[in-house]
Design a protein around this motif. Structure first.
Motif, PDB file in Angstrom:
ATOM      1  N   UNK A 156      -1.186  10.840   3.794  1.00  0.00           N
ATOM      2  CA  UNK A 156      -2.642  10.902   3.916  1.00  0.00           C
ATOM      3  C   UNK A 156      -3.282   9.549   3.625  1.00  0.00           C
ATOM      4  N   UNK A 157      -2.601   8.655   2.916  1.00  0.00           N
ATOM      5  CA  UNK A 157      -3.121   7.303   2.711  1.00  0.00           C
ATOM      6  C   UNK A 157      -2.554   6.313   3.699  1.00  0.00           C
ATOM      7  N   UNK A 158      -1.355   6.637   4.240  1.00  0.00           N
ATOM      8  CA  UNK A 158      -0.719   5.655   5.118  1.00  0.00           C
ATOM      9  C   UNK A 158      -1.415   5.601   6.467  1.00  0.00           C
ATOM     10  N   UNK A 159      -1.777   6.761   6.997  1.00  0.00           N
ATOM     11  CA  UNK A 159      -2.364   6.764   8.345  1.00  0.00           C
ATOM     12  C   UNK A 159      -3.694   6.008   8.375  1.00  0.00           C
ATOM     13  N   UNK A 160      -4.648   6.285   7.442  1.00  0.00           N
ATOM     14  CA  UNK A 160      -5.903   5.540   7.543  1.00  0.00           C
ATOM     15  C   UNK A 160      -5.776   4.053   7.243  1.00  0.00           C
ATOM     16  N   UNK A 286       7.123   3.381  11.052  1.00  0.00           N
ATOM     17  CA  UNK A 286       6.899   3.768   9.660  1.00  0.00           C
ATOM     18  C   UNK A 286       7.557   5.108   9.412  1.00  0.00           C
ATOM     19  N   UNK A 287       8.332   5.192   8.358  1.00  0.00           N
ATOM     20  CA  UNK A 287       8.885   6.490   7.968  1.00  0.00           C
ATOM     21  C   UNK A 287       8.272   6.824   6.616  1.00  0.00           C
ATOM     22  N   UNK A 288       7.698   8.023   6.536  1.00  0.00           N
ATOM     23  CA  UNK A 288       7.101   8.401   5.255  1.00  0.00           C
ATOM     24  C   UNK A 288       7.750   9.699   4.813  1.00  0.00           C
ATOM     25  N   UNK A 289       7.984   9.847   3.552  1.00  0.00           N
ATOM     26  CA  UNK A 289       8.619  11.078   3.074  1.00  0.00           C
ATOM     27  C   UNK A 289       8.112  11.341   1.677  1.00  0.00           C
ATOM     28  N   UNK A 311       1.147  -4.174   4.317  1.00  0.00           N
ATOM     29  CA  UNK A 311      -0.281  -3.945   4.486  1.00  0.00           C
ATOM     30  C   UNK A 311      -0.790  -2.847   3.567  1.00  0.00           C
ATOM     31  N   UNK A 312       0.084  -1.863   3.310  1.00  0.00           N
ATOM     32  CA  UNK A 312      -0.371  -0.743   2.490  1.00  0.00           C
ATOM     33  C   UNK A 312      -0.585  -1.141   1.050  1.00  0.00           C
ATOM     34  N   UNK A 313      -0.024  -2.252   0.633  1.00  0.00           N
ATOM     35  CA  UNK A 313      -0.173  -2.614  -0.777  1.00  0.00           C
ATOM     36  C   UNK A 313      -1.611  -2.982  -1.094  1.00  0.00           C
TER      37      UNK A 313
END
Lengths: 430, 546
Positions: A156-160, A286-289, A311-313
């Motif tokens: 939910x934070x990675x996509x935006x 991107x792989x998210x788990x 970028x997510x940092x």
């Protein structure tokens, strides 16, 4: 000099007087800006009644009382005082009760305490977090990994963080709730394609390509993503990854893969659906788990190339503005990874058991099994629904109670009826 | 408080912040938000942040907050500083583009070069050119308990902060002014840690299921009863992550046709929750009650935009302590407004629970109000309890509704058992139910430390924002170069601080933030005198600014 004729002068005089009148007359106000008197405003304020903060919940609502579990939620679980075989927790590798994992968690607790008291940027980064990130990256054979402190918040934070207003995302209809929240937060255009239907997706992609040709300037800055899950939570089947990769290169779309259920389950070494299909890890952006299923800890992670993950940092909301994962849970996750690496046989054992359960569940009258044979989480759906969701849920609940009496724990899969976009029919989760 | 003290303050002396009798006109003009504000001789004609209170009688003790305005010369110099940095940024981008300077920025894959670029070049301009240069002040890894003193892992960079290497050494006993450890419960020994160890043995570390399904352990039930008793509300519910508590429960409470009035400086989780709910959002000026009242009146009188239908609900969202400003919400006035206009109040006590109030019950306790006046009390356990997670407390109907309809209860995993146990133990200590006076001692120590620390810094001539009683102490730095310099110099002297700049704060108001803890001793706070050395060198003293 000729004098102007009289009517000329009179007309001009009238015109000048008219102009002077117009200049000094009041401006015409549009009816929009009416003014209310103070008394009228007070009356309105007195009269206004808000709705109650929350609508009353009926006593028969299924979720109002939870089942209380005492003791560890492992293979045998004690619900409401009764000991049952646990078919309802996502404890796929059985690591929730593992002694090694507990020892490591305790050692970490004795060294660091429980909480981290700060977000990652402000002294909340522990060496355990850095170690877990590098171990996850090494395990998945990617360049970098990033950890979140809560599984729901990961995707939910990675996509935006990547997809903003004006970008386009193609999502499977059966996407889970956290993906839906991520999509909502990103404010992009969402296009749903039918579950696992590659032709539908290709049709949408072709339509988009035509749109792009009409407006190439806009197309050059519009990012496009496909978001799929490895093993779908809502339907327990697998996405056709090789076809997706072909579509990716054909239409130049990036792929985000959500592997909450398939990490630690699919593939020879538990690396997930990419290993299952033999797809190159670099092809997935991107792989998210989340680490709450097979890894038996709390939290989530994203892994991929540094170009994408770094970028997510700074822009992952759940990463920057939230406290970091408690170090004992990170240590538990590292130990679970150790176990997964040392002993790849557990994945074959898991698969065999899944197939066993799947074949055993076939042939139950009026219940059909939804899912692939090697999925560790299956759904049991009523063959013929009665048409009303409430009665279906009650029937399923009675099935669950029946099973509980015989010491088998199942659960009715819960969905928020008003919030889900495509509501799955009522079913049991095993 | 009493009438006599009120009249004393009416004279206007006690509230002035002039130092050692220095002339207020020489300093940045001091604006006080004293209750009983009289015309001050040296007050600037047009004040940028006017927060005159309307009802001083609602407060039991004087509410003193100050947000000094940026002196003009400093503002000009700061803008110039940023301008120079931007020019250099363009220059470096140019050099990198033509490969004159080595480029460390990660690049896209060869096979995907013809895809639409993932990031716009300009989006990352600030990150590449300004943030990168002082990046070593953030994300400092530590390897011990984040208590009053901690051990920081030493990092070194050979290419100006693009990559870091760990030298293998550890800087021991760095005084920790950055972690949110208000009551000192971040510890690995003592009653909390022992209880957590027992629970880990019994339950394991993870849970593996959602609250609605199989994840509701008896530890959670016990925790929720305890929280309800602690706050003085009917019922409560606990969640696994504080950020997610906000972003998942506000959408469950409001929807289309509702209005959310949120403070200017609300946290990202509140903003995200409000956005996800789909309601109309209106922002009022920070802690400014006139702005809020005006918005309320306009909303009720005019209704929804365009259709003018009446609003279904109005929700006021505020925080207890604002972590970047150090200000405390004006709760008595907000409660009065809420009662008058029939709105609902959502109070996020992430930083104030445990840290404010004589019994540590938060900002409601601090002002002596009734907890039943606040409709939704939300908070987190990360700061004062040394654990992780969030809670919501309120009336029984509210919590029953959330149990059925909250996104977190249905879809997200429940809290880990040892974390829940840590909260239970620490809460019992604060309430005094464990039989010792440890809780009361810590609360008293925290308020003493806060007052002492703030007074000392003010005496030294720094500009400090915020309320006198808040344990969050922001110290203004303003200029971009000072951000990096302050952080590094403090670490060299074994003090770990947090510095913040744009975009978390307005561009000219960069600051360093200290978080006072009950675990700090007076000696540790005295080493703040080292600040004065740094200060003299970097000219942070007020009288040198003009």
């Amino acid at each position: 000099m000729e004098t102007a004729p009289a009517y000329h002068l009179i007309l001009e005089g009238i015109l000048i007087l008219w102009i002077i009148r117009l200049l000094f007359s009041k401006t015409y106000k549009l009816p929009e800006t009416y003014k209310l008197t103070e008394k009228e405003k007070e009356d309105l304020i007195e009269e206004w009644q808000p709705e109650p903060l929350v609508p009353p919940v009926s006593k028969e609502h299924p979720a109002i009382t939870y089942d209380v579990v005492t003791g560890p939620p492992s293979h045998k679980i004690i619900i409401n005082g009764k000991e049952c075989v646990n078919f309802a927790s996502f404890n796929f590798l059985g690591l929730l009760d593992n002694e090694r994992v507990k020892e490591k968690a305790l050692a970490s607790l004795k060294k660091y305490g429980v909480g981290t008291c700060g977000p990652r940027g402000f002294y909340g980064t522990f060496d355990v977090h850095l170690e877990l990130e590098s171990r996850l990256a090494a395990f998945m054979k990617t360049e970098e990994a990033i950890i979140y402190s809560y599984g729901f918040a990961t995707i939910a934070s990675a996509i935006p963080a990547y997809s903003k207003r004006g970008d386009i995302i193609f999502v499977d209809e059966a996407a889970c709730f956290s993906i839906q929240k991520g999509l909502q937060a990103s404010r992009s255009f969402i296009k749903y394609f039918k579950h696992n239907d590659m032709e539908d997706l290709e049709r949408l992609l072709k339509e988009q390509e035509l749109e792009d040709q009409k407006n190439p300037r806009k197309a050059r800055v519009t990012r496009k993503f496909i978001v799929v899950e490895g093993l779908y939570m809502n339907t327990s089947d697998v996405c056709p990854l090789p076809d997706l990769v072909k579509l990716k290169y054909k239409y130049k779309v990036r792929i985000f893969l959500e592997e909450s259920l398939s990490f630690g389950v699919l593939g020879e070494h538990g690396k997930g659906v990419t290993e299952h299909f033999g797809v190159n890890m670099d092809d997935i952006d991107l792989i998210s788990a989340n680490m709450e299923n097979a890894v038996a800890s709390i939290g989530g992670f994203c892994c991929g190339r540094s170009f994408v993950i770094d970028h997510q940092r700074l822009s992952g909301q759940g990463y920057c503005f939230s406290a970091s994962l408690p170090p004992m849970l990170a240590a538990a996750a590292i130990e679970a990874l150790n176990i997964m690496e040392e002993d790849p046989d557990i994945f074959t054992v898991l698969r065999k058991k899944c197939e066993h359960v799947y074949s055993a569940l076939q042939g139950i009258p009026s219940l059909k099994v939804v899912g692939v044979s090697f999925a560790p989480a299956l759904h049991l759906q009523l063959e013929r629904g009665s048409g009303s969701r409430v009665t279906d849920l009650q029937r399923l609940r009675s099935v669950v109670d029946y099973c509980l009496d015989r010491n088998v724990a199942l659960t009715v899969a819960r969905y928020l009826e008003k919030e889900e976009r495509f509501l799955p029919p009522p079913r049991l989760q095993a | 408080m009493t009438e006599s003290s009120a009249t004393k303050l009416l004279n206007g002396d006690a509230c002035h912040r002039t130092l050692h009798g220095k002339n207020a006109s020489k300093n940045g003009y001091v604006k006080n938000h004293c209750l009983f504000q009289q015309s001050q001789k040296y007050r600037r004609a047009r004040e940028k942040r006017q927060n005159a209170t309307t009802n001083p009688s609602l407060y039991q003790k004087p509410f003193v907050e100050s947000f000094e305005e940026t002196p003009l010369l400093v503002a000009v110099l700061t803008y110039m500083g940023y301008g120079i940095l931007t020019l250099f940024g363009y220059l470096r981008d140019f050099l990198r583009h033509w490969n004159i300077e080595k480029c460390h920025v990660a690049r896209e894959r060869e096979q995907q070069k013809d895809f639409v670029p993932l990031y716009q070049d300009f989006e990352n301009f600030y990150t590449r050119n300004l943030y990168m240069r002082i990046r070593d002040n953030w994300n400092r890894p530590i390897c011990s308990v984040p208590g009053a003193k901690m051990d920081v892992v030493e990092r070194v960079t050979h290419n100006y902060n693009w990559t870091f290497e760990h030298t293998g050494t550890v800087v021991k006993d760095v005084i920790n002014m950055g972690s949110y450890n208000y009551l000192g419960f971040a510890e690995n020994t003592g009653a909390c840690a022992d209880a957590a160890v027992e629970v880990t043995h019994a339950y394991g570390a993870g849970v593996g299921s959602t609250r609605c399904e199989m994840g509701n352990l008896d530890v959670h039930e016990e925790l929720e009863l305890l929280i309800a008793r602690f706050l003085g509300v009917e019922s409560s519910m606990a969640f696994g992550m504080g950020f997610a508590t906000n972003s998942m429960n506000i959408p469950a409470l409001t929807g289309k046709g509702c209005l959310i009035l949120s403070d200017e400086l609300n946290h990202a989780s509140l903003v995200l929750g409000a956005r996800l709910s789909g309601s109309t959002i209106r922002v009022f000026k920070h802690n400014n009650m006139q702005s809020l009242e005006k918005l309320l009146r306009d909303a009720i009188v005019h209704g929804q935009p365009r259709t003018h239908r009446p609003w279904k609900k109005i929700l006021i969202v505020v925080e207890g302590i604002y972590s970047m400003e150090g200000s405390i919400v004006r709760l008595p006035e907000i409660v009065a407004l809420k009662k008058r206009y029939k709105a609902y109040l959502y109070l996020d006590e992430a930083h104030s629970i445990g840290a404010l109030g004589p019994q540590g019950r938060g900002v409601v306790n601090y002002f002596g109000l009734d907890p039943k006046d606040v409709d939704i009390m939300m908070g987190t356990f990360t700061k004062s309890f040394g654990a992780a997670g969030g809670y919501i407390g309120g009336r029984k109907e509210l919590i029953d509704y959330l149990r059925c309809h909250s996104h977190s209860a249905v879809y997200a995993t429940s809290m880990s058992p040892p974390v829940a146990q840590q909260i239970i133990t620490s809460m019992k200590i604060i309430m005094g139910e464990d039989g010792t006076s440890l809780g009361a001692d810590r609360l008293r120590q925290l308020s003493e430390n806060t007052n002492y620390f703030r007074r000392k810094l003010l005496d030294m001539g720094f500009i400090i924002y915020g309320n006198d009683d808040s344990p969050v102490v922001p110290l203004m730095l303003y200029m971009p170069a000072k951000i990096g310099a302050f952080g590094r110099e403090m670490l060299k002297r074994n003090i770990g601080t947090v510095v913040v700049g744009f975009p978390a704060t307005p561009i000219i108001e960069s600051r360093a933030r200290f978080c006072v803890s009950a675990a700090h001793t007076k000696e540790m706070l005295d080493t703040v005198k080292i600040c004065s050395l740094v200060q003299r060198y970097y000219q942070l003293e007020r009288h040198l600014m003009l």
